[in-house]
Each structure stands twice: as structure tokens, then as C-alpha cells.
Scaffold this motif. Structure first.
Motif, short mmCIF file in Angstrom:
data_model
loop_
_atom_site.label_atom_id
_atom_site.label_comp_id
_atom_site.label_asym_id
_atom_site.label_seq_id
_atom_site.Cartn_x
_atom_site.Cartn_y
_atom_site.Cartn_z
N ALA A 186 0.82 -1.14 0.09
CA ALA A 186 0.08 -0.06 -0.08
C ALA A 186 0.93 1.13 -0.05
O ALA A 186 1.74 1.52 0.69
CB ALA A 186 -1.03 0.02 1.20
N ALA A 187 0.69 2.06 -0.89
CA ALA A 187 1.44 3.28 -1.11
C ALA A 187 0.80 4.61 -0.82
O ALA A 187 -0.43 4.59 -1.08
CB ALA A 187 2.22 3.30 -2.56
N SER A 188 1.21 5.44 -0.13
CA SER A 188 0.60 6.89 0.03
C SER A 188 1.85 8.05 -0.16
O SER A 188 3.00 7.53 -0.24
CB SER A 188 0.00 7.10 1.48
OG SER A 188 1.17 6.78 2.38
N GLY A 189 1.26 9.16 -0.33
CA GLY A 189 2.34 10.25 -0.56
C GLY A 189 2.97 10.22 -1.99
O GLY A 189 3.47 11.19 -2.14
N ILE A 190 2.12 9.53 -2.84
CA ILE A 190 2.68 9.61 -4.41
C ILE A 190 1.21 9.60 -5.38
O ILE A 190 0.27 9.32 -4.99
CB ILE A 190 3.53 8.35 -4.67
CG1 ILE A 190 2.70 6.96 -4.73
CG2 ILE A 190 4.91 8.24 -3.86
CD1 ILE A 190 3.49 5.65 -5.26
N ILE A 191 1.59 10.11 -6.44
CA ILE A 191 0.50 9.89 -7.43
C ILE A 191 0.40 8.74 -7.97
O ILE A 191 1.00 8.35 -8.95
CB ILE A 191 0.71 11.12 -8.56
CG1 ILE A 191 0.65 12.37 -7.61
CG2 ILE A 191 -0.61 11.15 -9.46
CD1 ILE A 191 1.02 13.54 -8.63
N PHE A 192 -0.25 7.69 -7.15
CA PHE A 192 -0.20 6.35 -7.75
C PHE A 192 -0.38 5.91 -8.83
O PHE A 192 0.12 5.27 -9.58
CB PHE A 192 -0.78 5.28 -6.71
CG PHE A 192 -0.87 3.86 -6.55
CD1 PHE A 192 -1.56 3.21 -7.41
CD2 PHE A 192 0.54 3.47 -6.04
CE1 PHE A 192 -1.58 1.76 -7.68
CE2 PHE A 192 0.69 2.04 -6.03
CZ PHE A 192 -0.41 1.17 -6.77
N ASN A 193 -1.45 6.54 -9.53
CA ASN A 193 -1.98 6.13 -10.80
C ASN A 193 -1.18 6.09 -11.77
O ASN A 193 -1.24 5.75 -13.12
CB ASN A 193 -3.49 6.47 -11.03
CG ASN A 193 -3.60 8.02 -11.19
OD1 ASN A 193 -2.64 8.75 -10.52
ND2 ASN A 193 -4.58 8.45 -11.89
N ILE A 194 -0.14 7.17 -11.84
CA ILE A 194 0.45 7.40 -12.89
C ILE A 194 2.12 6.68 -12.75
O ILE A 194 3.10 6.88 -13.46
CB ILE A 194 0.94 8.99 -13.18
CG1 ILE A 194 1.69 9.64 -12.19
CG2 ILE A 194 -0.61 9.53 -13.54
CD1 ILE A 194 1.95 11.08 -12.42
N ALA A 195 2.41 6.22 -11.47
CA ALA A 195 3.76 5.82 -11.06
C ALA A 195 3.93 4.43 -11.69
O ALA A 195 3.16 3.39 -11.64
CB ALA A 195 3.84 5.78 -9.45
N ASP A 230 -3.93 -2.22 -8.20
CA ASP A 230 -5.13 -1.60 -7.99
C ASP A 230 -5.16 -0.13 -7.69
O ASP A 230 -4.85 0.28 -6.68
CB ASP A 230 -6.12 -2.51 -6.92
CG ASP A 230 -7.55 -1.91 -6.87
OD1 ASP A 230 -7.69 -0.86 -7.17
OD2 ASP A 230 -8.34 -2.77 -6.25
N ASN A 231 -5.25 0.86 -8.72
CA ASN A 231 -5.14 1.99 -8.61
C ASN A 231 -5.91 2.68 -7.45
O ASN A 231 -5.80 3.76 -7.03
CB ASN A 231 -5.11 2.87 -9.79
CG ASN A 231 -4.02 2.69 -10.84
OD1 ASN A 231 -3.06 2.05 -10.14
ND2 ASN A 231 -4.27 2.90 -12.14
N ALA A 232 -7.34 2.27 -7.44
CA ALA A 232 -8.37 2.59 -6.71
C ALA A 232 -7.92 2.69 -5.19
O ALA A 232 -8.42 3.11 -4.31
CB ALA A 232 -9.84 1.95 -6.74
N LYS A 233 -7.12 1.45 -4.79
CA LYS A 233 -6.78 1.21 -3.51
C LYS A 233 -5.12 1.70 -3.44
O LYS A 233 -4.64 1.30 -2.29
CB LYS A 233 -6.96 -0.25 -3.18
CG LYS A 233 -8.13 -0.92 -3.39
CD LYS A 233 -8.46 -2.13 -3.01
CE LYS A 233 -9.74 -2.66 -2.84
NZ LYS A 233 -9.91 -4.21 -2.50
N ASN A 234 -4.44 2.30 -4.47
CA ASN A 234 -3.02 2.55 -4.18
C ASN A 234 -2.20 1.45 -3.77
O ASN A 234 -1.49 1.66 -3.03
CB ASN A 234 -2.83 3.77 -3.11
CG ASN A 234 -3.30 5.23 -3.77
OD1 ASN A 234 -3.98 5.34 -4.60
ND2 ASN A 234 -3.07 6.13 -3.35
N THR A 235 -2.43 0.39 -4.44
CA THR A 235 -1.99 -0.95 -4.11
C THR A 235 -1.56 -1.67 -5.03
O THR A 235 -1.81 -2.02 -6.27
CB THR A 235 -2.76 -1.75 -3.13
OG1 THR A 235 -3.23 -1.05 -1.89
CG2 THR A 235 -2.22 -3.19 -2.71
N VAL A 236 -0.27 -2.23 -4.89
CA VAL A 236 0.35 -3.03 -5.86
C VAL A 236 0.66 -4.54 -5.26
O VAL A 236 0.81 -4.65 -4.26
CB VAL A 236 1.90 -2.55 -6.50
CG1 VAL A 236 2.95 -2.48 -5.25
CG2 VAL A 236 2.45 -3.37 -7.55
#
Length: 119
Positions: A23-32, A72-78
Motif C-alpha cells: 500500500a502506497a501513500s504520498g505519491i500520485i499512484f495511478n501514474i507511477a 489496483d489504482n483505486a486502492k493505491n496498492t500493488v
């Protein structure tokens, strides 16, 4: 600030499966572009797999056909689905945003999640 929280590791016998989450936070996950790495004590951290924002995946040769990276970009999770595990897969697994070539972008790492595979 960037925060990366890995989970899902454990101890399994050879041939078993595990599913790791990050789970990632503090980044723009959907473009990373996101990546999984692993490290064995005394050795350098190794790139395992990457997935771009469009879902293009790349794997290191030793895990091809056995591991699957997804997001899962909705959950900011890889995720990292690991099948047919081998003792050589034993390591601490980490995630990080990465360049398309797999170089980690941030110096900040999570605590990792331990995967232990017994023969």
C-alpha cells in the motif's frame, strides 16, 4: 511524505504460493511505475518485477512464469502473486515507485515482508 507498507509474506514449502501487497501513500499512484524488489542478507537488493501505469509488466528471468505483478489504482496498492515458490525465493520483499528501467525512485523504503520457502 512517501509511505510504503508491504504485507503478505510468510513461511511456505517449495511449490507453495503467497500473495504480497504494498500500500502506497504520498505519491500520485495511478501514474507511477511500481516495482517489487527483494533482498537476502549480505546481498544487494534485486529487482523482481515492474508494472507501468498502463499495466505493462517486466520480470526478472528467475521469476518469469511463476510470479505475477498487478495493481489496483483505486486502492493505491500493488500486488505480487508468487506461485511455484522455490527456496531461492527466500528474501525480504519491498516495493517502491521506479523508473521504467526499474531503478527505485525513493530512498525511503518500507519495512518489507519476509518470505521464507523451505525445501
Amino acid at each position: 511524505q512517501v509511505q510504503l507498507v508491504e504485507s503478505g509474506g510468510g513461511s511456505v514449502q517449495a511449490g507453495g504460493s503467497l500473495r504480497l501487497s504494498c500500500a502506497a501513500s504520498g505519491i500520485i499512484f495511478n501514474i507511477a511505475t511500481m516495482a517489487w524488489y527483494r533482498q537476502v542478507p549480505g546481498k544487494q537488493r534485486e529487482l523482481v518485477a515492474t508494472i507501468t501505469s498502463r499495466g505493462i509488466t517486466i520480470y526478472t528471468d528467475s521469476v518469469k512464469g511463476r510470479f505475477t505483478i498487478s495493481r489496483d489504482n483505486a486502492k493505491n496498492t500493488v500486488y505480487l502473486q508468487m506461485n511455484s515458490l522455490e527456496p531461492e525465493d527466500t528474501a525480504v520483499y519491498y516495493c517502491n515507485p521506479a523508473t521504467p528501467g526499474g531503478t527505485p525512485i525513493y530512498a525511503v523504503w518500507g519495512q518489507g515482508t519476509q518470505v521464507t520457502v523451505s525445501s
